[in-house]
Design an enzyme around this catalytic site. Structure first.
Site, short mmCIF file in Angstrom:
data_model
loop_
_atom_site.label_atom_id
_atom_site.label_comp_id
_atom_site.label_asym_id
_atom_site.label_seq_id
_atom_site.Cartn_x
_atom_site.Cartn_y
_atom_site.Cartn_z
N ARG A 107 55.34 58.70 24.82
CA ARG A 107 54.16 59.45 25.28
C ARG A 107 53.51 60.00 24.02
O ARG A 107 54.06 60.88 23.35
CB ARG A 107 54.60 60.57 26.22
CG ARG A 107 53.48 61.45 26.77
CD ARG A 107 54.10 62.51 27.68
NE ARG A 107 53.15 63.52 28.12
CZ ARG A 107 52.46 63.47 29.25
NH1 ARG A 107 52.62 62.43 30.05
NH2 ARG A 107 51.64 64.44 29.58
N HIS A 134 47.09 55.65 31.07
CA HIS A 134 48.28 56.24 31.69
C HIS A 134 48.75 55.31 32.82
O HIS A 134 48.67 55.63 33.99
CB HIS A 134 47.93 57.62 32.24
CG HIS A 134 49.12 58.49 32.53
ND1 HIS A 134 50.41 58.06 32.36
CD2 HIS A 134 49.20 59.78 32.98
CE1 HIS A 134 51.24 59.05 32.69
NE2 HIS A 134 50.54 60.09 33.06
N GLN A 137 51.25 56.36 35.72
CA GLN A 137 50.66 57.20 36.75
C GLN A 137 49.96 56.37 37.81
O GLN A 137 50.10 56.62 39.01
CB GLN A 137 49.66 58.17 36.10
CG GLN A 137 48.97 59.09 37.10
CD GLN A 137 49.94 60.06 37.75
OE1 GLN A 137 50.63 60.80 37.06
NE2 GLN A 137 50.00 60.06 39.07
N ASP A 225 41.18 64.97 37.96
CA ASP A 225 42.14 65.37 36.94
C ASP A 225 41.59 66.63 36.27
O ASP A 225 40.45 67.04 36.52
CB ASP A 225 42.33 64.23 35.92
CG ASP A 225 43.57 64.39 35.06
OD1 ASP A 225 44.31 65.37 35.24
OD2 ASP A 225 43.81 63.52 34.19
N CYS A 266 46.83 63.88 39.40
CA CYS A 266 48.06 63.50 38.70
C CYS A 266 48.88 64.70 38.25
O CYS A 266 50.03 64.54 37.87
CB CYS A 266 47.75 62.58 37.53
SG CYS A 266 46.81 63.34 36.20
N ARG A 294 56.25 58.90 40.90
CA ARG A 294 56.41 58.59 39.49
C ARG A 294 57.85 58.13 39.22
O ARG A 294 58.09 57.19 38.47
CB ARG A 294 56.10 59.82 38.63
CG ARG A 294 54.63 60.22 38.57
CD ARG A 294 53.80 59.26 37.76
NE ARG A 294 54.30 59.11 36.40
CZ ARG A 294 54.06 59.96 35.39
NH1 ARG A 294 53.29 61.03 35.60
NH2 ARG A 294 54.55 59.73 34.19
#
Length: 308
Positions: A107, A134, A137, A225, A266, A294
């Site tokens: 990440r 991402h 996700q 988001d 998310c 996830r």
């Protein structure tokens, strides 16, 4: 080497196989305690390095727990622990880690860091998030939508706010999974033109709609988001709030959507900013199913990378 770097760089058939396995693994676990191992232990004897150059809640916990449920061992490493790209080159770090572990999840910030890691690793590398994308996700998001509404093919996703890394991965996914995409936000924060063009060439109907109510009028899924990113200066935060306030996902906006439209975020959410409490905790929200998935999606991604 079977890396999982981005949605659009993974074959659509493989994406579908990953989600099929994720659903099977989730069902097989049933209601057993979270720390109880799976019936199958495909990662027994294997070690997974989890590298975090950015803070993380869901990515860290879901990958760590997923490895343990599948019988493996994790090494959780921070950017400061490793001085990644400073004390040692990323290429050399990748070569060294490949001698110690069976799989790497990273990440990080720039896409170039992820790419260099993958280019020089001799074990699979998974994109846990970059500034540009991402993909883990979005795999969980597609899985969640399909749990509640069936196939996402032919449906329309309406994105509200900033054309950030998650929005860009939705554009990658639109062509791969066969859904349409509407972006609604200020022009200063539009997704990249090349990503819009690629999704359209893949057969997705991509629209830019400045009117939030019009954007959700035919939406099957509304997604938003946070308005600010980690490390943004206070002056930048205020400018973004002023730009994005019209695109808040609130009760009035949701009322303009079809009755069966779902809402996703998310997380982490800044309640009262990009989304209201009434929507996040309301009957349209599948946000916490999305967070749980996830775990299951990433377990399947790890198995796919290792051919298990």
């Amino acid at each position: 080497m079977t890396h999982f770097l981005d949605i659009h760089s993974t074959d659509p058939g493989d994406l579908r196989a990953i989600l099929d396995q994720a659903r099977q693994m989730k069902t097989a676990r049933g209601d057993r305690p979270k720390g109880t191992p799976d019936d199958e232990l495909p990662l027994a004897g294997r070690v997974v390095a989890l590298i975090f150059e950015k803070p993380s809640t869901r990515t860290r916990i879901s990958f760590d727990l997923g490895v343990r449920q599948m019988g493996g061992t994790t090494m959780v490493l921070s950017g400061t622990d490793m001085q990644l790209g400073h004390g040692e080159t990323i290429a050399d770090t990748a070569r060294v880690l490949s001698r110690y572990v069976d799989l790497i999840m990273i990440r990080t910030f720039g896409e170039d860091i992820l790419t260099e890691m993958a280019d020089h690793a001799s074990v699979p590398v998974i994109n846990g998030l970059t500034d540009s994308s991402h993909p883990c996700q979005i795999m969980a998001d597609v899985m969640t939508y399909e749990e509640h509404r069936g196939s996402i093919r032919g449906k329309r996703v309406a994105w509200m706010g900033d054309g950030n890394n998650v929005a860009q991965s939705f554009l990658h996914a639109a062509g791969s999974f066969g859904f349409d995409f509407t972006f609604s936000g200020p022009p200063q924060l539009d997704p990249r033109d090349d990503l819009i063009g690629a999704a359209r060439r893949a057969g997705s109907d991509v629209r830019i709609e400045r009117d939030p109510s019009a954007a959700v009028a035919d939406a099957d899924l509304i997604v938003t988001d946070t308005w600010v990113s980690m490390g943004d200066a206070e002056s930048s935060r205020q400018r973004r709030h002023n730009l994005l306030r019209p695109y808040q996902v609130n009760e009035a906006l949701v009322a303009a959507a079809p009755a069966d439209a779902l809402v996703m975020h998310c997380l982490p959410a800044h309640r009262g900013e990009e989304i209201t409490d009434a929507v996040l905790d309301g009957p349209r929200s599948v946000v916490f199913d999305e967070a749980e998935n996830r775990l299951h999606a990433q377990k399947a991604i790890m198995r796919w990378c290792l051919g298990l």
